[in-house]
Design a protein around this motif. Structure first.
Motif, PDB file in Angstrom:
ATOM      1  N   VAL A 135     -44.416 -48.477 -37.685  1.00 30.21           N
ATOM      2  CA  VAL A 135     -44.786 -47.250 -38.398  1.00 30.21           C
ATOM      3  C   VAL A 135     -43.799 -46.956 -39.518  1.00 30.21           C
ATOM      4  CG1 VAL A 135     -45.055 -44.742 -38.173  1.00 30.21           C
ATOM      5  CG2 VAL A 135     -45.985 -46.266 -36.420  1.00 30.21           C
ATOM      6  N   ILE A 136     -42.508 -47.103 -39.222  1.00 23.97           N
ATOM      7  CA  ILE A 136     -41.498 -46.665 -40.192  1.00 23.97           C
ATOM      8  C   ILE A 136     -41.246 -47.710 -41.279  1.00 23.97           C
ATOM      9  CG2 ILE A 136     -39.056 -46.047 -40.452  1.00 23.97           C
ATOM     10  CD1 ILE A 136     -40.404 -43.849 -39.087  1.00 23.97           C
ATOM     11  N   PHE A 174     -40.029 -45.721 -50.884  1.00 22.66           N
ATOM     12  CA  PHE A 174     -40.551 -44.531 -50.227  1.00 22.66           C
ATOM     13  C   PHE A 174     -39.461 -43.467 -50.102  1.00 22.66           C
ATOM     14  CE2 PHE A 174     -41.283 -42.033 -46.429  1.00 22.66           C
ATOM     15  CZ  PHE A 174     -42.566 -41.582 -46.641  1.00 22.66           C
ATOM     16  N   ILE A 198     -36.751 -35.824 -41.906  1.00 22.49           N
ATOM     17  CA  ILE A 198     -38.108 -35.902 -42.457  1.00 22.49           C
ATOM     18  C   ILE A 198     -38.149 -35.316 -43.867  1.00 22.49           C
ATOM     19  CG2 ILE A 198     -40.450 -34.992 -42.239  1.00 22.49           C
ATOM     20  CD1 ILE A 198     -40.168 -35.249 -39.248  1.00 22.49           C
ATOM     21  N   LEU A 213     -35.377 -42.285 -43.583  1.00 22.22           N
ATOM     22  CA  LEU A 213     -36.088 -43.044 -42.549  1.00 22.22           C
ATOM     23  C   LEU A 213     -35.149 -43.613 -41.493  1.00 22.22           C
ATOM     24  CD1 LEU A 213     -38.924 -44.932 -44.433  1.00 22.22           C
ATOM     25  CD2 LEU A 213     -39.004 -42.797 -43.168  1.00 22.22           C
ATOM     26  N   THR A 240     -36.195 -41.128 -33.141  1.00 19.57           N
ATOM     27  CA  THR A 240     -37.422 -41.264 -32.346  1.00 19.57           C
ATOM     28  C   THR A 240     -37.246 -42.336 -31.283  1.00 19.57           C
ATOM     29  OG1 THR A 240     -38.285 -42.625 -34.127  1.00 19.57           O
ATOM     30  CG2 THR A 240     -39.173 -40.418 -33.943  1.00 19.57           C
ATOM     31  N   LEU A 271     -45.234 -34.614 -30.062  1.00 22.13           N
ATOM     32  CA  LEU A 271     -44.285 -34.226 -31.110  1.00 22.13           C
ATOM     33  C   LEU A 271     -43.690 -35.462 -31.775  1.00 22.13           C
ATOM     34  CD1 LEU A 271     -42.713 -31.741 -32.348  1.00 22.13           C
ATOM     35  CD2 LEU A 271     -40.864 -32.502 -30.882  1.00 22.13           C
ATOM     36  N   VAL A 272     -43.369 -36.466 -30.974  1.00 24.80           N
ATOM     37  CA  VAL A 272     -42.770 -37.682 -31.537  1.00 24.80           C
ATOM     38  C   VAL A 272     -43.786 -38.411 -32.418  1.00 24.80           C
ATOM     39  CG1 VAL A 272     -41.731 -39.895 -30.975  1.00 24.80           C
ATOM     40  CG2 VAL A 272     -41.161 -37.876 -29.625  1.00 24.80           C
ATOM     41  N   ILE A 278     -43.973 -36.577 -35.575  1.00 21.27           N
ATOM     42  CA  ILE A 278     -42.786 -36.835 -36.390  1.00 21.27           C
ATOM     43  C   ILE A 278     -42.923 -38.167 -37.129  1.00 21.27           C
ATOM     44  CG2 ILE A 278     -40.334 -37.480 -36.240  1.00 21.27           C
ATOM     45  CD1 ILE A 278     -40.090 -35.341 -34.030  1.00 21.27           C
ATOM     46  N   LEU A 279     -43.356 -39.183 -36.390  1.00 22.27           N
ATOM     47  CA  LEU A 279     -43.506 -40.509 -36.992  1.00 22.27           C
ATOM     48  C   LEU A 279     -44.534 -40.479 -38.125  1.00 22.27           C
ATOM     49  CD1 LEU A 279     -43.394 -42.972 -33.967  1.00 22.27           C
ATOM     50  CD2 LEU A 279     -41.828 -42.867 -35.903  1.00 22.27           C
ATOM     51  N   THR A 290     -45.648 -37.907 -39.824  1.00 20.78           N
ATOM     52  CA  THR A 290     -45.209 -37.080 -40.942  1.00 20.78           C
ATOM     53  C   THR A 290     -44.170 -37.792 -41.788  1.00 20.78           C
ATOM     54  OG1 THR A 290     -45.532 -35.212 -39.494  1.00 20.78           O
ATOM     55  CG2 THR A 290     -44.410 -34.774 -41.554  1.00 20.78           C
ATOM     56  N   ALA A 291     -43.263 -38.499 -41.103  1.00 16.48           N
ATOM     57  CA  ALA A 291     -42.196 -39.173 -41.829  1.00 16.48           C
ATOM     58  C   ALA A 291     -42.777 -40.136 -42.850  1.00 16.48           C
ATOM     59  CB  ALA A 291     -41.287 -39.918 -40.858  1.00 16.48           C
ATOM     60  N   VAL A 292     -43.930 -40.724 -42.543  1.00 15.79           N
ATOM     61  CA  VAL A 292     -44.496 -41.727 -43.422  1.00 15.79           C
ATOM     62  C   VAL A 292     -45.573 -41.151 -44.342  1.00 15.79           C
ATOM     63  CG1 VAL A 292     -45.724 -43.903 -43.500  1.00 15.79           C
ATOM     64  CG2 VAL A 292     -43.959 -43.533 -41.789  1.00 15.79           C
ATOM     65  N   LEU A 313     -45.064 -29.411 -39.122  1.00 18.39           N
ATOM     66  CA  LEU A 313     -45.682 -30.736 -39.054  1.00 18.39           C
ATOM     67  C   LEU A 313     -47.201 -30.635 -38.987  1.00 18.39           C
ATOM     68  CD1 LEU A 313     -43.341 -32.528 -36.489  1.00 18.39           C
ATOM     69  CD2 LEU A 313     -43.211 -32.542 -38.971  1.00 18.39           C
TER      70      LEU A 313
END
Lengths: 313, 274, 527
Positions: A26-27, A37, A273, A278, A285, B118-119, B122-123, B125-127, B213
């Motif tokens: 994902v990241i 990014f 965030i 990242l 996480t 929530l996690v 978070i993931l 949203t981060a992207v 979020l």
């Protein structure tokens, strides 16, 4: 027993590998170029290239995944792009707020739920039982962060017993615990309500079992039958819920930290965030997921201690 | 004559009340919630503004009505995701009990359980940045293993029953048996679980929008109303109390309804009645 | 020693027991028989004062001058386990799964302050030895023991304080016939040795005639007849006693019509289960069915008898084409049976299962339930409804029952519906898997009559699977005896029952309690 343990341990490791793959995907894979990014639209080619270098984005995906995982195994979580300090240090700092908070809340919730559930089950159908069930129904419906705001309103603003937020650090343990008390209560209330209901229904379930009738036929009073036979059997479903609750408490702690301005993992990850850091998001996480998986593992072990049917010789 | 439990009636009344308010907000609200009139800011309750206004001059009642829409929509779609993906997976796992497929499905479920909503939020949203869709996805993904487990658990006990064996001797395949015999008989379980997940979805949506979020401005949502009210809590506590109360009543209504449905639909209780 | 006078009981206003009176002497075995729902268990629970909520009791229950029904709960706790012990039907669930068996036996002593902890453990060991568990450690958990062993643990806990009365509520109903015989022998010995009285509650007249000195017959909450066992069973003064007795030894009228043509040919069949997991590998596979061969002929009724776990259910599933086999061959009408066999082949062999409650989808109406096997036909017949009506009539139900749901029927009627469903495709073979085992004796007799009648009318072949020797003897021409996955004996039913060749068959036959035609108890010698 040893085989069971080993089995669980293997399952723990597999879960960790799978979870880390998901997070990595994902990241680092979905955004395309993480460096571009992170820097946003205004970044120059040179800046992006410099960051790519710094983040070690040069290698192939498997190489990068391995670098990330092996780094974490040796305690190297990378360097935060915004803070310019090792992420491991950041996390360690913040962990000292979030972890005690979650633990405090878990202890509170269990300490409230066990007696309440026991009383409701043993007075089944009475006004006490209905009162408790109604109260827990309400407790489940209350969002913990809103309850936290009400606590601030009553105990910090009006009564001024506690401060409305902030964290003095662990130099003065009493002050630290005091600062965590309102947040822990806010976190514990909904979880205690759920746990009390589970406790009650698990107890009622076991009280209907044949072995309770056998115990009563041996001359045990109702109370003795509950204490000597029902409780330990009821503990098995209750354990599952406690394990599940830990992950909710951890997530809840992250949100509650916002109400009380506590410098915990929650604040760290939200800053990560907003600043598109990242490196921080990825590691935090992973840490959260690791905590959940670890607790699941511990619950499995507790299971085996509570239930001999799982401990095959 | 079936006597419905009080909890079911009370819960259904609360839930339909909120649903009606949310639906009404599509065609009418007392005031426009996207029109900021600073002159009207922080009005007390009563008169033109039944519940008062916030620091941007928006009518609180209208905000709550539109906020109900956001909450219900997010939770409903998230439950929908959970059911449409989770139930077939659970049925498939039960039908092939002990097989590799069962193992894969259940391990996958365990893996998702390691990621609290929530996690996941978070993931994502981060992207992708924050949005209401995030909240839906995050809650929906977490709902999948919940429904898969409930479906599998209910189905496993049915697969051992003689009527399923009879259906197999009548030449029916696993898919057909799952559809004809298993699904209708675990529907009660799923309905009760759906109301629980719906109420959890409301709570999760509120929490996600509270931390930013979830739904983004200008879409009103109960969680963000609380976040915006937080700085005003010393001077205007009602701004924080009212949205929270809305969440509590909505969730309470759904939970009471779930409890009531469980009592009505539980076959063990019903058999005694006949 | 214990006397019950005019005991009446109602639960939430619903009368359960009416005017029950009986007396049990010291050292006596008192049998209380009746069909399910007759109130025999409630009588025992009333004695123990362990009734469900909402129960109201009148009358007296006198144990040595004391009326138990007037005792406080605290006094009853002191009496239970001490003066009166009790064991129940389901040994699999009667013990606390998370406590060792030694602790559970010792608990009886500790709870009554009858011994210190080490003493209690010593006595518990002694009692476990007495009930035949000297080879089982005190630190074992219930799940490590078999059903019969668990029932022995329950007995040890119940007699730990040498109670004067032991109540045994269907103590052997959940057990295999050989285990049943051993437990009954143990109870008999204990009564003689300890001088205690035994209240034996059972649905099985044969068990009572074997065991009891005195017997009381219960129907609808009342005792209709009681007296010395030989007298009650010998004279059968009350019509209900006669009906029970007749049903217990019922022999349906059937004529033998077995042809020579084999419809079903089972040849050297093996069923293997994967062995237990050992980390990443598995142990040796378990042979549930091991090289079984037999043939079922046209119009024949073939019995398959064996104890639980012998592989008969696994074999049945293979014959029905539900599970694959790992060795040998099954041929139905000359064609191979596999899980993927053709539907029209399946239509020729249908099945009736044991459980009248789990046999039907509770949401379907009878018409849909009975018509389900039409799925096996390429197109459902145009006269579908007539066929369903006809099938219902042939099993003694009404066409109007089509619109009803399964919960509207009694257990016996449900079994009739299950037979109607099995007959709807006009199969040539009916597999009856413990089809009458869950029914009360009188209903069982009716269903056996129905089966005999259907066989002669429709020229069906039966494969009748049961653990119940009486049933097998009543309905089959030929019998297979199965033990540990193998057929150990095969032959004409009468021959096997009168002159068993294999030692296991002899063991089974000797263990089964029998009602003799003269109405006098036949006591089987213990093996």
């Amino acid at each position: 027993m040893l085989r069971y343990l080993l089995n669980r341990l293997i399952s723990l490791c597999l879960s960790l590998v799978a979870a880390s793959l998901v997070i990595f995907l994902v990241i680092e894979v979905i955004p395309g170029d993480p460096a571009a990014f992170m820097l946003g639209l205004n970044a120059t080619e040179a800046n992006v290239a410099a960051l790519r270098e710094e983040l070690g984005l040069g290698g192939t995906l498997p190489e990068r995944y391995w670098a990330w995982v092996s780094g974490m195994l040796t305690g190297d979580f990378g360097t935060s792009y915004t803070y310019r300090v090792p992420v491991a240090d950041l996390i360690l700092d913040r962990l000292w707020v979030s972890l005690p908070l979650a633990g405090y809340a878990l202890a509170l919730s269990t300490a409230i739920a066990f007696p309440v559930g026991l009383i409701a089950a043993s007075r089944r159908g009475t006004a006490t039982d209905y009162g408790i069930m109604g109260g827990t129904q309400l407790g489940i419906a209350v969002p913990n962060f809103w309850f936290a705001m009400l606590l601030v309103l009553v105990f910090a603003v009006n009564l001024q017993w506690f401060s409305a937020g902030g964290f003095p650090g662990w130099a003065d343990p009493m002050a630290a615990i005091k600062a965590l008390t309102l947040p822990a209560i806010a976190l514990a209330l909904p979880q205690a309500s759920i746990l009390a209901r589970v406790m009650r229904s698990a107890l009622l379930d076991t009280l209907g079992q044949d072995y309770i009738r056998t115990a009563r036929a041996k001359g045990l009073s109702r109370r003795q039958a509950v204490i000597r036979h029902a409780l330990r059997n009821a503990l098995i479903p209750v354990l599952t819920i406690i394990g599940l609750q830990f992950s909710f408490l951890l997530a809840g702690a992250i949100i509650i930290e916002n109400v009380f301005f506590l410098p915990g993992l929650g604040r760290l990850i939200f800053q990560g965030i907003t600043q598109r850091d990242l490196v921080v998001v990825e590691s935090v996480t992973m840490l959260l997921v690791f905590a959940v998986i670890l607790v699941t593992f511990l619950v499995d072990i507790a299971y085996a201690a509570a239930d001999p049917r799982l401990r095959r010789k | 004559m079936i006597r419905l439990p009080v909890s079911l009636l009370l819960g259904a009344a609360l839930s339909t009340g909120f649903l009606a308010a949310a639906l009404l907000s599509f065609v009418w609200t007392p005031h426009d919630v996207e029109n900021l009139v600073i002159a009207n800011r922080l009005q007390p309750a009563g008169g033109e503004f039944p519940l008062g206004t916030d620091q941007f001059g928006r009518d609180l009642l209208s905000m709550l009505m539109v906020g109900a829409r956001t909450s219900i929509a997010v939770a409903l779609v998230a439950v929908g995701i959970g059911i449409t993906l989770g139930v077939p997976l659970g049925l498939a796992a039960a039908a092939t009990r002990g097989s590799l497929l069962d193992e894969i499905i259940m391990r996958g479920n365990d893996l998702i359980f390691a990621f609290p909503s929530l996690v996941i939020a978070i993931l994502i949203t981060a992207v992708f940045g924050p949005s209401a869709l995030n909240a839906i996805l995050a809650i929906g993904i977490f709902n999948i293993p919940v429904f898969a487990r409930v479906a599998r658990g209910g189905a496993l006990s049915l697969w051992t029953l003689d009527y399923v064996l009879s259906a197999r001797t009548a030449g029916k395949g696993k898919v057909r048996i799952s559809a004809e015999h298993i699904l209708p008989n675990i529907a009660n379980l799923l309905i009760v679980q759906a109301t629980i997940q719906f109420s959890l979805g409301i709570l999760a949506e509120a929490a996600l929008s509270y931390v930013g979020l979830g739904a983004q401005p200008p879409t009103p949502s109960w969680g963000r109303m609380l976040a915006e009210a937080q700085t005003m809590i010393y001077t205007h506590p009602m701004l924080a109390v009212l949205p929270g109360l809305a969440i509590v009543l909505m969730v309470l209504g759904l939970n009471l309804m779930g409890d009531g449905l469980r009592d009505v639909l539980d076959p063990r209780l019903r058999r005694q009645g006949t | 020693m214990i006397r019950i006078d005019a005991l009446s009981l109602s639960i939430h206003g619903l009368p359960i027991l009416r005017d029950v009176s009986l007396a049990i002497g010291k050292g006596q075995i008192f049998g209380l028989v009746g069909e399910s729902g007759s109130g025999k268990s409630m009588t025992a629970l009333a004695l123990m004062q362990l009734l469900p909520h909402g129960a109201e009791v009148t009358g007296r229950a006198i144990l040595d001058e004391i009326d138990l029904l007037t005792k406080s709960e605290a006094d009853m706790c002191a009496l239970r386990g001490n003066e009166i012990g009790m064991i129940f039907q389901e040994p699999m669930t009667a013990l606390n799964p998370v406590q060792t068996i030694g602790d559970q036996v010792a608990e009886t002593l500790l709870i009554h302050d009858a011994a210190t902890r080490p003493e209690a453990r010593r006595i518990a060991r002694d009692r476990l030895d007495r009930v035949g568990l000297s080879h089982i450690g005190m630190d074992r958990f219930p799940h490590e023991l078999s059903g019969g062993q668990r029932q022995r643990v329950c007995i040890a806990a119940a007699i730990a304080l040498h109670p004067r009365l032991l109540i045994a509520d269907e103590p052997t109903t959940a057990l295999d016939v050989t285990t049943q015989a051993q437990i009954l022998d143990l109870l008999k010995d204990l009564v003689a040795e300890e001088g205690m009285s035994l209240l034996l509650i059972t649905h099985d007249l044969a068990v009572v005639s074997d065991m009891a000195d005195h017997v009381a017959v219960m129907q609808n909450g009342e005792i209709v007849e009681q007296g010395p066992t030989a007298q009650v069973l010998g004279q059968q003064n009350h019509p209900y006693t006669r009906a029970l007795f007749a049903a217990s030894s019922h022999q349906p009228d059937r004529t033998r019509m077995a042809g020579r043509a084999p419809l079903l040919d089972v040849e050297n069949v093996s069923r293997l289960y994967p062995g237990p997991r050992r980390g990443l590998t598995r142990g040796d596979p378990v042979r549930a069915v091991d090289g079984v061969s037999f043939q079922l002929h046209k119009g024949e009724s073939l019995g398959l008898v064996g104890e639980s776990g012998c592989g008969k259910s696994t074999l049945t599933r293979a014959i029905l084409g539900l599970d694959p086999i790992q060795g040998g061959a099954i041929r139905l009408f000359g064609e191979p049976v596999t899980p993927s066999m053709r539907n029209d082949l399946r239509a020729g062999i249908q099945v009736v299962f044991q459980d009248p409650y789990g046999s039907f989808n509770p949401r379907w109406q009878v018409e849909k339930l009975v018509a389900e096997p039409f799925h096996l036909m390429a197109a459902p017949p145009p006269d579908r409804r007539d066929r369903v009506a006809e099938a219902l009539q042939s099993v003694g139900l009404q066409p109007a029952d089509m619109a009803k749901y399964p919960h509207e029927f009694s257990g016996g009627q449900r079994q009739r519906i299950a037979i109607a469903r099995a007959l709807i495709t006009r199969p040539r073979i009916l597999v009856l898997d413990e089809a009458v085992s869950a029914l009360d004796v009188r209903v069982r007799a009716q269903i056996l009559d129905l089966l005999a009648d259907l066989q002669s009318r429709l020229h069906l072949s039966y494969l009748f699977i049961s653990h119940d020797l009486t049933v097998i003897r009543a309905i089959t021409d030929r019998v297979l005896v199965m033990q540990a996955g193998r057929i150990v004996e095969e032959g004409e039913t009468e021959t096997v029952f009168t002159a068993p060749a294999h030692s296991y068959t002899r063991t089974l036959l000797a263990a089964a309690p029998r009602l003799d035609i003269m109405g006098r108890a036949t006591t089987n010698a213990a093996m």
